[in-house]
Every structure is written in structure tokens, then in C-alpha cells.
Scaffold this motif. Structure first.
Motif, short mmCIF file in Angstrom:
data_model
loop_
_atom_site.label_atom_id
_atom_site.label_comp_id
_atom_site.label_asym_id
_atom_site.label_seq_id
_atom_site.Cartn_x
_atom_site.Cartn_y
_atom_site.Cartn_z
N ALA A 59 0.84 -1.19 -0.20
CA ALA A 59 0.12 0.02 -0.08
C ALA A 59 0.85 1.15 0.16
O ALA A 59 0.54 2.22 -0.54
CB ALA A 59 -0.84 0.08 1.39
N THR A 60 1.86 1.20 0.69
CA THR A 60 2.87 2.33 0.91
C THR A 60 3.40 2.48 -0.54
O THR A 60 3.53 3.84 -1.15
CB THR A 60 4.11 2.15 1.78
N ILE A 61 3.94 1.36 -1.14
CA ILE A 61 4.31 1.98 -2.46
C ILE A 61 3.37 2.22 -3.47
O ILE A 61 3.65 3.03 -4.40
CB ILE A 61 4.90 0.40 -3.17
N LEU A 62 2.00 1.88 -3.48
CA LEU A 62 1.05 2.22 -4.36
C LEU A 62 0.76 3.54 -4.07
O LEU A 62 0.59 4.38 -5.11
CB LEU A 62 -0.11 1.26 -4.27
N ILE A 63 0.58 3.97 -2.93
CA ILE A 63 0.56 5.58 -2.72
C ILE A 63 1.56 6.20 -3.35
O ILE A 63 1.23 7.48 -3.75
CB ILE A 63 0.34 5.73 -1.06
N ALA A 64 2.91 5.93 -2.80
CA ALA A 64 4.05 6.57 -3.60
C ALA A 64 3.87 6.88 -4.94
O ALA A 64 4.31 7.69 -5.57
CB ALA A 64 5.49 5.95 -2.70
N LEU A 65 3.67 5.67 -5.64
CA LEU A 65 3.63 5.62 -6.83
C LEU A 65 2.23 6.65 -7.60
O LEU A 65 2.59 7.38 -8.49
CB LEU A 65 3.06 4.34 -7.53
N VAL A 66 1.21 6.58 -6.86
CA VAL A 66 0.15 7.48 -7.35
C VAL A 66 0.71 9.14 -7.18
O VAL A 66 0.52 9.97 -7.91
CB VAL A 66 -1.13 7.30 -6.39
N VAL A 67 1.64 9.32 -5.84
CA VAL A 67 1.94 10.64 -5.82
C VAL A 67 2.79 11.22 -6.87
O VAL A 67 2.97 12.13 -7.33
CB VAL A 67 2.69 10.61 -4.38
N ALA A 112 1.06 11.87 -10.20
CA ALA A 112 0.59 13.03 -10.00
C ALA A 112 1.25 14.05 -9.96
O ALA A 112 1.06 15.31 -10.97
CB ALA A 112 -0.30 12.85 -8.84
N LEU A 113 2.49 14.14 -9.64
CA LEU A 113 3.55 15.25 -9.72
C LEU A 113 4.05 15.27 -11.10
O LEU A 113 4.20 16.31 -11.71
CB LEU A 113 4.56 14.89 -8.74
N ALA A 114 4.27 13.97 -11.71
CA ALA A 114 4.84 13.85 -12.97
C ALA A 114 3.64 14.51 -14.26
O ALA A 114 4.26 15.01 -14.95
CB ALA A 114 5.21 12.47 -13.41
N TYR A 115 2.53 14.27 -13.94
CA TYR A 115 1.43 14.79 -14.64
C TYR A 115 1.14 16.25 -14.59
O TYR A 115 0.40 17.09 -15.31
CB TYR A 115 0.41 13.94 -14.66
N THR A 116 1.41 16.93 -13.52
CA THR A 116 1.05 18.29 -13.18
C THR A 116 1.69 19.25 -14.25
O THR A 116 1.02 20.23 -14.74
CB THR A 116 1.46 18.67 -11.78
N TYR A 117 3.04 19.16 -14.61
CA TYR A 117 3.75 20.19 -15.51
C TYR A 117 2.96 20.05 -16.85
O TYR A 117 2.76 20.97 -17.36
CB TYR A 117 5.22 19.83 -15.48
#
Length: 183
Positions: free
Chosen positions: A67-75, A78-83
Motif C-alpha cells: 500500500a505504501t508503494i502504491l501510494i508513493a507511485l500515485v503521488v 500525480a506530480l509527473a502529470y502536473t507540469y
């Protein structure tokens, strides 16, 4: 409803007759202690009537490593798609501005084409020549109104009345109010 397994985890246990996979309203869960006969021992390998001792299964942690890895991957995603998303939205707004500018230029072009069409008309040219350059047609008598120079000179010499200062206006209103009350 999940199947109950044996303590060794090898498979489902036998079900009671009538259970048939549906919960029953009269069924209750026994949470009391399990009776284990201590005097009676069964030989190894035989399945006697002795009940096995219950053990508590370890509780799952609130946040597992998956779950920690999944949350980190989602974050990270999300950061990669913002720019790129911000760039996309900026480009969309620029496109909208450019389309508005193109529409305004097309309107200006249409107005200029209408004006050009007017100037191609010979009657419009005659009217403009008469108005702008005081041309007359053959056989017409031109009338030209000449302004009186004396009236213009007198108007230029007469100074305009200076506006009253604000405190003079205030004082005159106080005097007018005073004059009304004394009557």
C-alpha cells in the motif's frame, strides 16, 4: 461467507447439515474458551474427537508495504502529470486568444471589403467628392457659407466665466439658508 479452514490451513472443514452456505438467524458464534481434554490423548495420525486449540491470527498492519508503494507511485504520477497538464492548459488558453484575434481580424477585413466595395461605386465617389472637396456638377450653382470673422473674433476675446471655488459655493449656500430662516 468465507469458508472456514482447519488449523493447518489445508482446506475447508465440514459444514453442519442445514448450513448450506446461508447465514441463519438462529446461528450464534461461540466465543467462550475451547475445551481440550487433557487426560485423553490420541495417537499421532489419528483424528480423534479432540478439538484443536484456537490461535489468534496476526492482525494485518494498517499500512502494508504494498500500500505504501502504491501510494508513493500515485503521488509520483500525480506530480509527473502536473507540469504537462499546466502546459496543456496554457496552450489551450493561448489557442483561444489567437482564435479570438483571428475572428476580430476577419471582422476588420470584412468591414474593409465593404468600404472598398463602396469606393468602387461611381455614385459614392461623386458624393464623397461633393462633400470633401466642394466639387459641383456642371450646371449647378455652388453655395459656400463663409463664417463672419467679426463674430469669431468677439467670441475668442470674451473670456469664459471662471467657475466658483468650492468654499464660495458653500458660503453662498449658507447665506441663502440664513436668508430663508430670517423671513
Amino acid at each position: 461467507m468465507t469458508e472456514r479452514r482447519t488449523p493447518s490451513g489445508q482446506g475447508p472443514t465440514r459444514r453442519r447439515p442445514g448450513a448450506a452456505g446461508r447465514p441463519s438467524a438462529s446461528r450464534t458464534r461461540n466465543t467462550g474458551p475451547i475445551r481440550v481434554p487433557s487426560a485423553r490423548r490420541t495417537p499421532a495420525g489419528s483424528s480423534g474427537g479432540a478439538a484443536a486449540q484456537r490461535t489468534d491470527a496476526p492482525r494485518p498492519r494498517a499500512l502494508t508495504s504494498r500500500a505504501t508503494i502504491l501510494i508513493a507511485l500515485v503521488v509520483v504520477l500525480a506530480l509527473a502529470y502536473t507540469y504537462p497538464l499546466r502546459v496543456y492548459l496554457e496552450q489551450e488558453s493561448q489557442i483561444a486568444e489567437m482564435e479570438a484575434a483571428v475572428a476580430a481580424q476577419r471582422a476588420d477585413i470584412a468591414a474593409a471589403e465593404k468600404q472598398l466595395a463602396k469606393w468602387k461605386d461611381p455614385e459614392y465617389l461623386r458624393i464623397q467628392a461633393l462633400e470633401r472637396f466642394s466639387y459641383v456638377r456642371p450646371g449647378e450653382t455652388p453655395l459656400l457659407v463663409v463664417p463672419n470673422e467679426e463674430d469669431e473674433a468677439a467670441a475668442a476675446q470674451t473670456p469664459a466665466a471662471a467657475p466658483d471655488r468650492w468654499y464660495d459655493t458653500l458660503w453662498s449656500s449658507v447665506q441663502a439658508a440664513n436668508a430663508e430662516t430670517s423671513k
